[in-house]
Design a protein around this motif. Sequence first.
Motif, PDB file in Angstrom:
ATOM      1  N   GLY A   1       0.847  -1.129  -0.095  1.00 10.85           N
ATOM      2  CA  GLY A   1       0.112  -0.098  -0.065  1.00 10.85           C
ATOM      3  C   GLY A   1       0.814   1.284   0.049  1.00 10.85           C
ATOM      4  N   ARG A   2       1.787   1.288   0.794  1.00  8.57           N
ATOM      5  CA  ARG A   2       2.918   2.370   0.794  1.00  8.57           C
ATOM      6  C   ARG A   2       3.476   2.674  -0.505  1.00  8.57           C
ATOM      7  NH1 ARG A   2       8.098   3.865   2.758  1.00  8.57           N
ATOM      8  NH2 ARG A   2       7.816   6.028   3.620  1.00  8.57           N
ATOM      9  N   ARG A   3       3.915   1.654  -1.377  1.00 11.42           N
ATOM     10  CA  ARG A   3       4.422   1.774  -2.619  1.00 11.42           C
ATOM     11  C   ARG A   3       3.600   2.562  -3.548  1.00 11.42           C
ATOM     12  NH1 ARG A   3       7.110  -2.882  -1.222  1.00 11.42           N
ATOM     13  NH2 ARG A   3       5.653  -4.227  -2.396  1.00 11.42           N
ATOM     14  N   LEU A   4       2.294   1.968  -3.582  1.00  9.65           N
ATOM     15  CA  LEU A   4       1.039   2.310  -4.304  1.00  9.65           C
ATOM     16  C   LEU A   4       0.534   3.944  -4.068  1.00  9.65           C
ATOM     17  CD1 LEU A   4      -1.335  -0.322  -4.408  1.00  9.65           C
ATOM     18  CD2 LEU A   4       0.009   0.581  -6.296  1.00  9.65           C
ATOM     19  N   LEU A   5       1.039   4.346  -2.589  1.00  7.74           N
ATOM     20  CA  LEU A   5       0.669   5.625  -2.247  1.00  7.74           C
ATOM     21  C   LEU A   5       1.560   6.581  -2.689  1.00  7.74           C
ATOM     22  CD1 LEU A   5      -0.970   7.672  -0.592  1.00  7.74           C
ATOM     23  CD2 LEU A   5       0.585   7.241   1.360  1.00  7.74           C
ATOM     24  N   LEU A   6       2.868   6.137  -2.612  1.00  6.88           N
ATOM     25  CA  LEU A   6       4.144   6.964  -3.332  1.00  6.88           C
ATOM     26  C   LEU A   6       4.130   7.037  -4.752  1.00  6.88           C
ATOM     27  CD1 LEU A   6       7.078   5.684  -1.014  1.00  6.88           C
ATOM     28  CD2 LEU A   6       5.559   7.975  -0.865  1.00  6.88           C
ATOM     29  N   ASP A   7       3.515   6.103  -5.297  1.00  9.04           N
ATOM     30  CA  ASP A   7       3.438   6.108  -6.813  1.00  9.04           C
ATOM     31  C   ASP A   7       2.357   6.881  -7.218  1.00  9.04           C
ATOM     32  OD1 ASP A   7       5.363   4.410  -7.361  1.00  9.04           O
ATOM     33  OD2 ASP A   7       4.056   2.720  -7.683  1.00  9.04           O
ATOM     34  N   SER A   8       1.226   7.002  -6.281  1.00 13.62           N
ATOM     35  CA  SER A   8       0.162   8.106  -6.633  1.00 13.62           C
ATOM     36  C   SER A   8       0.743   9.373  -6.414  1.00 13.62           C
ATOM     37  CB  SER A   8      -1.052   7.861  -5.895  1.00 13.62           C
ATOM     38  OG  SER A   8      -2.058   8.648  -5.803  1.00 13.62           O
TER      39      SER A   8
ATOM     40  N   LEU B   1       3.037   4.436  12.131  1.00 10.95           N
ATOM     41  CA  LEU B   1       3.046   3.080  11.803  1.00 10.95           C
ATOM     42  C   LEU B   1       2.825   2.509  13.078  1.00 10.95           C
ATOM     43  CD1 LEU B   1       5.273   2.313   8.877  1.00 10.95           C
ATOM     44  CD2 LEU B   1       2.847   2.407   8.781  1.00 10.95           C
ATOM     45  N   VAL B   2       3.638   2.654  14.008  1.00  9.60           N
ATOM     46  CA  VAL B   2       3.315   2.064  15.256  1.00  9.60           C
ATOM     47  C   VAL B   2       2.301   2.509  16.110  1.00  9.60           C
ATOM     48  CG1 VAL B   2       4.690   1.671  17.591  1.00  9.60           C
ATOM     49  CG2 VAL B   2       5.940   1.664  15.415  1.00  9.60           C
ATOM     50  N   LYS B   3       1.950   3.829  16.325  1.00  9.26           N
ATOM     51  CA  LYS B   3       1.147   4.449  17.238  1.00  9.26           C
ATOM     52  C   LYS B   3      -0.412   4.559  16.543  1.00  9.26           C
ATOM     53  CE  LYS B   3       1.322   5.278  20.804  1.00  9.26           C
ATOM     54  NZ  LYS B   3       1.155   4.688  21.995  1.00  9.26           N
ATOM     55  N   GLN B   4      -0.310   4.853  15.236  1.00  9.53           N
ATOM     56  CA  GLN B   4      -1.594   5.019  14.516  1.00  9.53           C
ATOM     57  C   GLN B   4      -2.146   3.796  13.751  1.00  9.53           C
ATOM     58  OE1 GLN B   4      -0.896   8.760  12.239  1.00  9.53           O
ATOM     59  NE2 GLN B   4      -1.936   9.987  13.987  1.00  9.53           N
ATOM     60  N   GLU B   5      -1.548   3.321  13.149  1.00  6.95           N
ATOM     61  CA  GLU B   5      -1.671   1.974  12.525  1.00  6.95           C
ATOM     62  C   GLU B   5      -1.875   0.775  13.380  1.00  6.95           C
ATOM     63  OE1 GLU B   5      -3.259   2.983   9.939  1.00  6.95           O
ATOM     64  OE2 GLU B   5      -2.153   4.794  10.019  1.00  6.95           O
ATOM     65  N   GLY B   6      -1.075   0.711  14.387  1.00  2.00           N
ATOM     66  CA  GLY B   6      -1.080  -0.413  15.372  1.00  2.00           C
ATOM     67  C   GLY B   6       0.048  -1.742  15.107  1.00  2.00           C
TER      68      GLY B   6
ATOM     69  N   VAL C   1       7.582  -2.778   6.782  1.00  2.00           N
ATOM     70  CA  VAL C   1       7.056  -1.862   5.763  1.00  2.00           C
ATOM     71  C   VAL C   1       8.174  -0.850   5.300  1.00  2.00           C
ATOM     72  CG1 VAL C   1       5.438  -0.060   5.575  1.00  2.00           C
ATOM     73  CG2 VAL C   1       4.821  -2.210   6.886  1.00  2.00           C
ATOM     74  N   LEU C   2       9.106  -0.435   6.192  1.00  2.00           N
ATOM     75  CA  LEU C   2      10.049   0.745   5.795  1.00  2.00           C
ATOM     76  C   LEU C   2      11.399  -0.050   5.450  1.00  2.00           C
ATOM     77  CD1 LEU C   2       9.455   3.037   9.212  1.00  2.00           C
ATOM     78  CD2 LEU C   2       8.376   3.354   6.707  1.00  2.00           C
ATOM     79  N   GLY C   3      11.672  -1.126   5.393  1.00  2.00           N
ATOM     80  CA  GLY C   3      12.726  -1.509   4.695  1.00  2.00           C
ATOM     81  C   GLY C   3      14.078  -1.176   5.424  1.00  2.00           C
TER      82      GLY C   3
ATOM     83  N   VAL D   1      14.672  -2.789  13.048  1.00  2.00           N
ATOM     84  CA  VAL D   1      13.723  -2.825  14.262  1.00  2.00           C
ATOM     85  C   VAL D   1      14.294  -1.805  15.120  1.00  2.00           C
ATOM     86  CG1 VAL D   1      12.770  -3.769  16.356  1.00  2.00           C
ATOM     87  CG2 VAL D   1      12.727  -5.086  14.187  1.00  2.00           C
ATOM     88  N   ALA D   2      15.748  -1.660  15.292  1.00  2.00           N
ATOM     89  CA  ALA D   2      16.511  -0.702  15.818  1.00  2.00           C
ATOM     90  C   ALA D   2      16.083   0.559  15.575  1.00  2.00           C
ATOM     91  CB  ALA D   2      17.857  -1.090  16.144  1.00  2.00           C
ATOM     92  N   ALA D   3      16.300   0.606  14.258  1.00  2.00           N
ATOM     93  CA  ALA D   3      15.891   1.927  13.452  1.00  2.00           C
ATOM     94  C   ALA D   3      14.438   2.550  13.515  1.00  2.00           C
ATOM     95  CB  ALA D   3      16.242   2.106  12.105  1.00  2.00           C
ATOM     96  N   VAL D   4      13.719   1.692  13.734  1.00  2.00           N
ATOM     97  CA  VAL D   4      12.211   2.149  13.897  1.00  2.00           C
ATOM     98  C   VAL D   4      11.998   2.648  15.228  1.00  2.00           C
ATOM     99  CG1 VAL D   4       9.896   1.310  13.957  1.00  2.00           C
ATOM    100  CG2 VAL D   4      11.287   0.702  12.063  1.00  2.00           C
ATOM    101  N   LYS D   5      12.563   1.824  16.300  1.00  2.00           N
ATOM    102  CA  LYS D   5      12.396   2.188  17.760  1.00  2.00           C
ATOM    103  C   LYS D   5      13.087   3.550  17.903  1.00  2.00           C
ATOM    104  CE  LYS D   5      12.366  -2.521  19.594  1.00  2.00           C
ATOM    105  NZ  LYS D   5      12.806  -3.622  20.410  1.00  2.00           N
ATOM    106  N   LEU D   6      14.225   3.776  17.479  1.00  2.00           N
ATOM    107  CA  LEU D   6      14.983   5.010  17.717  1.00  2.00           C
ATOM    108  C   LEU D   6      13.882   6.001  17.001  1.00  2.00           C
ATOM    109  CD1 LEU D   6      17.345   6.267  18.701  1.00  2.00           C
ATOM    110  CD2 LEU D   6      18.703   6.215  16.491  1.00  2.00           C
ATOM    111  N   ARG D   7      13.662   6.276  15.676  1.00  2.00           N
ATOM    112  CA  ARG D   7      12.824   6.870  14.927  1.00  2.00           C
ATOM    113  C   ARG D   7      11.463   7.427  15.909  1.00  2.00           C
ATOM    114  NH1 ARG D   7      13.285   4.637   8.963  1.00  2.00           N
ATOM    115  NH2 ARG D   7      15.713   4.732   8.943  1.00  2.00           N
TER     116      ARG D   7
END
Length: 222
Positions: free
Chosen positions: A110-117, A174-179, A188-190, A193-199
């Motif tokens: 879905g995210r790839r389709l969104l960016l394409d849009s 993604l973590v707080k709003q999309e669950g 999803v972000l490629g 896990v450590a990078a997502v936690k830090l961000r």
Amino acid sequence: MLAATYGALVCAGGYPASMILRVRSPEVDTGSSRGSPADAAMDRYAGGDDSAFSELYDLLAPRLYGYFLRQTRDADLADDLTQQTLLKIHRARGQFLRGAAVTPWAFAIGRRLLLDSFRRHRREESSQGADDAIDNAATDLPAADDLVQADETARRIQAELRRLPETQRVAFELVKQEGLTFIEAAAVLGTTVAAVKLRAHRAYESLRAVLGDVLDARGKPE
């Protein structure tokens, strides 16, 4: 009109156009962890059980639609992107690794389709001399969807989220709003896990510095 037009395409792809009408039906438990109902449904569908697609649709479509609606603020476009995502899932079911989690896979598609849009709209707007319109839409988190979160607290959080760097904003969203779990968001972000936690942590701390107890009440990403 988009939903109706896409209904014909969906029929050609092999599942009923009547499912289009269910995109806005949220009364479904949409667990995102491994072994969730969505994972089980996708596992059956990938194994050849065509009847499992209806269950999978009901579990994924409301979450995808809500995500797209928050990102685009356009109900028709959100509807269309939801159908495109599910059609891609349908067509790629033979490539799905049975036993894997379907939610991060669906959101990545879905995210790839969104960016394409966004890119298509950027080109269209550029030809009309309005380059900034889509650039801002692609990099900023839209205001809270009034159909879902009309309260003042949500609007304040969304306003502050727009000020954050995109990498932090998307991870937090993604973590707080999309669950999604950290593992799913990383898929999803490629990234790791450590990078997502830090961000997500940095986003939380930035928001907390401004919103204080309002954000504390909603909980810190663990």
